[in-house]
Design a protein around this motif. Structure first.
Motif, PDB file in Angstrom:
ATOM      1  N   SER A 109       0.833  -1.178  -0.108  1.00 40.78           N
ATOM      2  CA  SER A 109       0.011   0.008  -0.002  1.00 40.78           C
ATOM      3  C   SER A 109       0.709   1.228  -0.114  1.00 40.78           C
ATOM      4  CB  SER A 109      -0.882   0.132   1.206  1.00 40.78           C
ATOM      5  OG  SER A 109      -0.140   0.102   2.456  1.00 40.78           O
ATOM      6  N   ALA A 110       2.125   1.106   0.670  1.00 41.12           N
ATOM      7  CA  ALA A 110       2.645   2.095   0.781  1.00 41.12           C
ATOM      8  C   ALA A 110       3.482   2.600  -0.730  1.00 41.12           C
ATOM      9  CB  ALA A 110       3.834   2.298   1.785  1.00 41.12           C
ATOM     10  N   ARG A 111       3.920   1.546  -1.205  1.00 39.74           N
ATOM     11  CA  ARG A 111       4.401   1.690  -2.793  1.00 39.74           C
ATOM     12  C   ARG A 111       3.398   2.271  -3.435  1.00 39.74           C
ATOM     13  NH1 ARG A 111       4.375  -1.849  -6.924  1.00 39.74           N
ATOM     14  NH2 ARG A 111       3.717  -3.655  -5.330  1.00 39.74           N
ATOM     15  N   LEU A 112       2.046   2.000  -3.461  1.00 43.94           N
ATOM     16  CA  LEU A 112       1.048   2.172  -4.568  1.00 43.94           C
ATOM     17  C   LEU A 112       0.488   3.575  -4.033  1.00 43.94           C
ATOM     18  CD1 LEU A 112      -0.521  -1.212  -5.014  1.00 43.94           C
ATOM     19  CD2 LEU A 112       0.854  -0.031  -6.448  1.00 43.94           C
ATOM     20  N   GLU A 113       0.957   4.211  -3.068  1.00 41.89           N
ATOM     21  CA  GLU A 113       0.697   5.501  -2.469  1.00 41.89           C
ATOM     22  C   GLU A 113      -1.013   5.701  -2.623  1.00 41.89           C
ATOM     23  OE1 GLU A 113       2.757   8.414  -5.109  1.00 41.89           O
ATOM     24  OE2 GLU A 113       4.736   7.704  -4.505  1.00 41.89           O
ATOM     25  N   TRP A 114      -1.663   4.932  -1.804  1.00 39.37           N
ATOM     26  CA  TRP A 114      -3.048   4.828  -1.512  1.00 39.37           C
ATOM     27  C   TRP A 114      -3.473   5.761  -0.501  1.00 39.37           C
ATOM     28  CZ3 TRP A 114      -4.136  -1.036  -2.758  1.00 39.37           C
ATOM     29  CH2 TRP A 114      -3.952  -1.058  -4.209  1.00 39.37           C
ATOM     30  N   ASP A 125      -5.416   4.088   2.699  1.00 39.26           N
ATOM     31  CA  ASP A 125      -5.017   2.602   3.019  1.00 39.26           C
ATOM     32  C   ASP A 125      -3.696   2.300   3.605  1.00 39.26           C
ATOM     33  OD1 ASP A 125      -7.200   2.879   1.271  1.00 39.26           O
ATOM     34  OD2 ASP A 125      -6.872   1.003   0.247  1.00 39.26           O
ATOM     35  N   GLU A 126      -2.663   3.168   3.194  1.00 35.90           N
ATOM     36  CA  GLU A 126      -1.431   2.991   3.900  1.00 35.90           C
ATOM     37  C   GLU A 126      -1.575   2.985   5.357  1.00 35.90           C
ATOM     38  OE1 GLU A 126       2.525   5.275   4.134  1.00 35.90           O
ATOM     39  OE2 GLU A 126       1.299   5.746   2.429  1.00 35.90           O
ATOM     40  N   GLU A 127      -2.306   4.184   6.053  1.00 39.43           N
ATOM     41  CA  GLU A 127      -2.369   4.453   7.367  1.00 39.43           C
ATOM     42  C   GLU A 127      -3.190   3.188   8.048  1.00 39.43           C
ATOM     43  OE1 GLU A 127      -4.193   7.839  10.365  1.00 39.43           O
ATOM     44  OE2 GLU A 127      -4.940   7.751   8.325  1.00 39.43           O
ATOM     45  N   GLN A 128      -4.046   2.678   7.387  1.00 36.64           N
ATOM     46  CA  GLN A 128      -4.685   1.744   7.983  1.00 36.64           C
ATOM     47  C   GLN A 128      -3.866   0.431   7.957  1.00 36.64           C
ATOM     48  OE1 GLN A 128      -9.123   0.227   6.760  1.00 36.64           O
ATOM     49  NE2 GLN A 128      -7.757  -0.583   5.317  1.00 36.64           N
ATOM     50  N   GLU A 129      -3.267   0.027   7.032  1.00 31.65           N
ATOM     51  CA  GLU A 129      -2.447  -1.176   6.970  1.00 31.65           C
ATOM     52  C   GLU A 129      -1.130  -1.036   7.900  1.00 31.65           C
ATOM     53  OE1 GLU A 129      -3.267  -3.680   5.714  1.00 31.65           O
ATOM     54  OE2 GLU A 129      -4.794  -3.085   4.336  1.00 31.65           O
ATOM     55  N   LEU A 130      -0.806   0.340   8.099  1.00 36.13           N
ATOM     56  CA  LEU A 130       0.227   0.469   9.391  1.00 36.13           C
ATOM     57  C   LEU A 130      -0.370   0.153  10.732  1.00 36.13           C
ATOM     58  CD1 LEU A 130       2.908   1.618  10.062  1.00 36.13           C
ATOM     59  CD2 LEU A 130       2.169   3.800  10.382  1.00 36.13           C
ATOM     60  N   ILE A 131      -1.679   0.549  10.854  1.00 38.54           N
ATOM     61  CA  ILE A 131      -1.918   0.336  12.049  1.00 38.54           C
ATOM     62  C   ILE A 131      -2.325  -1.346  12.451  1.00 38.54           C
ATOM     63  CG2 ILE A 131      -4.459   0.495  13.538  1.00 38.54           C
ATOM     64  CD1 ILE A 131      -4.709   3.254  12.198  1.00 38.54           C
ATOM     65  N   LEU A 132      -2.746  -1.876  11.417  1.00 39.82           N
ATOM     66  CA  LEU A 132      -2.838  -3.345  11.701  1.00 39.82           C
ATOM     67  C   LEU A 132      -1.592  -4.001  11.801  1.00 39.82           C
ATOM     68  CD1 LEU A 132      -5.465  -4.081   8.580  1.00 39.82           C
ATOM     69  CD2 LEU A 132      -5.893  -4.005  11.492  1.00 39.82           C
ATOM     70  N   MET A 145     -13.721   6.485  18.980  1.00 35.74           N
ATOM     71  CA  MET A 145     -12.577   5.705  19.313  1.00 35.74           C
ATOM     72  C   MET A 145     -11.211   6.309  18.649  1.00 35.74           C
ATOM     73  SD  MET A 145     -13.614   1.741  18.310  1.00 35.74           S
ATOM     74  CE  MET A 145     -15.084   1.046  18.971  1.00 35.74           C
ATOM     75  N   SER A 146     -10.203   5.992  18.968  1.00 35.54           N
ATOM     76  CA  SER A 146      -9.099   6.127  18.275  1.00 35.54           C
ATOM     77  C   SER A 146      -9.137   5.672  17.030  1.00 35.54           C
ATOM     78  CB  SER A 146      -7.798   5.951  19.123  1.00 35.54           C
ATOM     79  OG  SER A 146      -7.620   4.495  19.173  1.00 35.54           O
ATOM     80  N   LYS A 147      -8.170   5.924  16.003  1.00 33.80           N
ATOM     81  CA  LYS A 147      -7.954   5.272  14.741  1.00 33.80           C
ATOM     82  C   LYS A 147      -7.295   3.712  15.130  1.00 33.80           C
ATOM     83  CE  LYS A 147      -5.734   8.807  12.618  1.00 33.80           C
ATOM     84  NZ  LYS A 147      -4.967   9.486  11.795  1.00 33.80           N
ATOM     85  N   TYR A 148      -6.514   3.852  15.936  1.00 36.81           N
ATOM     86  CA  TYR A 148      -5.955   2.635  16.053  1.00 36.81           C
ATOM     87  C   TYR A 148      -7.089   1.449  16.561  1.00 36.81           C
ATOM     88  CZ  TYR A 148      -2.938  -0.893  18.548  1.00 36.81           C
ATOM     89  OH  TYR A 148      -2.378  -1.971  18.824  1.00 36.81           O
ATOM     90  N   HIS A 149      -7.754   2.061  17.578  1.00 39.62           N
ATOM     91  CA  HIS A 149      -8.665   0.905  17.845  1.00 39.62           C
ATOM     92  C   HIS A 149      -9.955   0.715  17.065  1.00 39.62           C
ATOM     93  CE1 HIS A 149      -6.967   2.038  22.054  1.00 39.62           C
ATOM     94  NE2 HIS A 149      -7.254   0.490  22.191  1.00 39.62           N
ATOM     95  N   LEU A 150     -10.397   1.757  16.158  1.00 39.20           N
ATOM     96  CA  LEU A 150     -11.335   1.590  15.314  1.00 39.20           C
ATOM     97  C   LEU A 150     -11.103   0.472  14.272  1.00 39.20           C
ATOM     98  CD1 LEU A 150     -13.863   2.295  13.354  1.00 39.20           C
ATOM     99  CD2 LEU A 150     -12.445   3.993  12.499  1.00 39.20           C
TER     100      LEU A 150
END
Length: 272
Positions: A128-133, A136-143, A189-194
């Motif tokens: 997701s980071a490479r595709l510059e989405w 989506d990148e932030e969400q995948e970082l949280i996961l 909620m925080s984005k992390y918990h959401l």
């Protein structure tokens, strides 16, 4: 001797690389960040805490900031993805999960890790980071960080009710890509918990869930003889190729082919 960085890029202060290597290695060194790598092919020999070990395909290596490490690659080619996560990022998410004092970044379990969820989370984030989405990148970082911190996402009944509110919002707003910040505020909620609670409840993160809803509505539009281009515009896809690729990934065929098959009365279509 060969050590090639096929990709190296930085997004929001987080560096990612994809490296191919053989007959080479890295001497003893350390990093200021957390370094996590997914071994895609081959076997990497690593040195850590005075011991030698071997990283196989499908395994993950993790090093805390300041850890001295070294690695060696023999004649068999090795390919791996690495992500360098600043201490401040891990500390912020750990603080949200109340895992540590507010003045210290956590010490994570390091070395070779056999964890398919962690491997997949790392791969998805790097992609997701490479595709510059963006979001989506932030969400995948949280996961990814949730897997690194190794804390379960335990939902209470009140949390489930908040997730239902978010799901209802996503169903009612199919034409606009939601922002994680806004969804988190809606849920209280925080984005992390959401992201973690939503994924635990539904089986997928909120942005992917929203995409599923959009694509299933797109299929309904195509069944009603709406032109694929018009369907893409109605559902807020920023260009036709994005719509085609997203539709094919989920439905197994392109929007145009799906529409033509529906019109011809051919019912041999993939139905997820």
């Amino acid at each position: 001797m060969s050590l090639e960085s096929a990709e190296w890029f930085s997004r929001n202060g987080i560096e990612c690389s994809r490296v191919r290597a053989c007959n080479s290695g890295f001497p003893k060194h350390l990093h200021d960040e957390y370094v996590i790598s997914a071994n895609l092919t081959g076997v990497e020999e690593i040195w850590l805490a005075g011991k030698t070990a071997y990283v196989k395909s499908g395994q993950v290596t993790l090093y805390n900031p300041g850890t001295i490490q070294a690695s060696r690659f023999e004649t068999q080619a090795v390919e791996f993805i690495s992500v360098h996560i600043p201490q401040a990022v891990i500390k912020m998410l750990a603080d949200e999960d109340n895992l540590n004092s507010p003045h210290e970044a956590p010490v994570l379990r390091e070395g070779i890790i056999n964890n398919s969820r962690l491997f997949d989370a790392l791969y998805r984030f790097a992609t997701s980071a490479r595709l510059e989405w963006g979001m989506d990148e932030e969400q995948e970082l949280i996961l990814l960080c949730g897997e690194l911190l190794e804390t379960p996402a335990l939902l209470q009944r009140s949390d489930e009710q908040k997730i239902y509110l978010v799901i209802e919002y996503l169903r009612e707003h199919l034409s606009v890509k939601p922002q994680l910040e806004m969804l988190a505020q809606l849920a209280g909620m925080s984005k992390y918990h959401l992201v973690r609670f939503f994924t635990r409840h539904t089986g997928m993160p909120p942005l992917q869930y929203h995409m599923q809803l959009r694509l299933h509505h797109a299929r309904d539009l195509l069944r009603r003889n709406v032109h694929p281009l018009d369907a893409a515009i109605m559902l807020g896809f920023y260009d036709q190729s994005h719509f085609i690729n997203a539709f094919r990934k989920v439905m197994g065929t392109t929007p145009h082919h799906y529409a033509s098959q529906v019109r011809s009365g051919n019912h041999k279509l993939p139905v997820p």
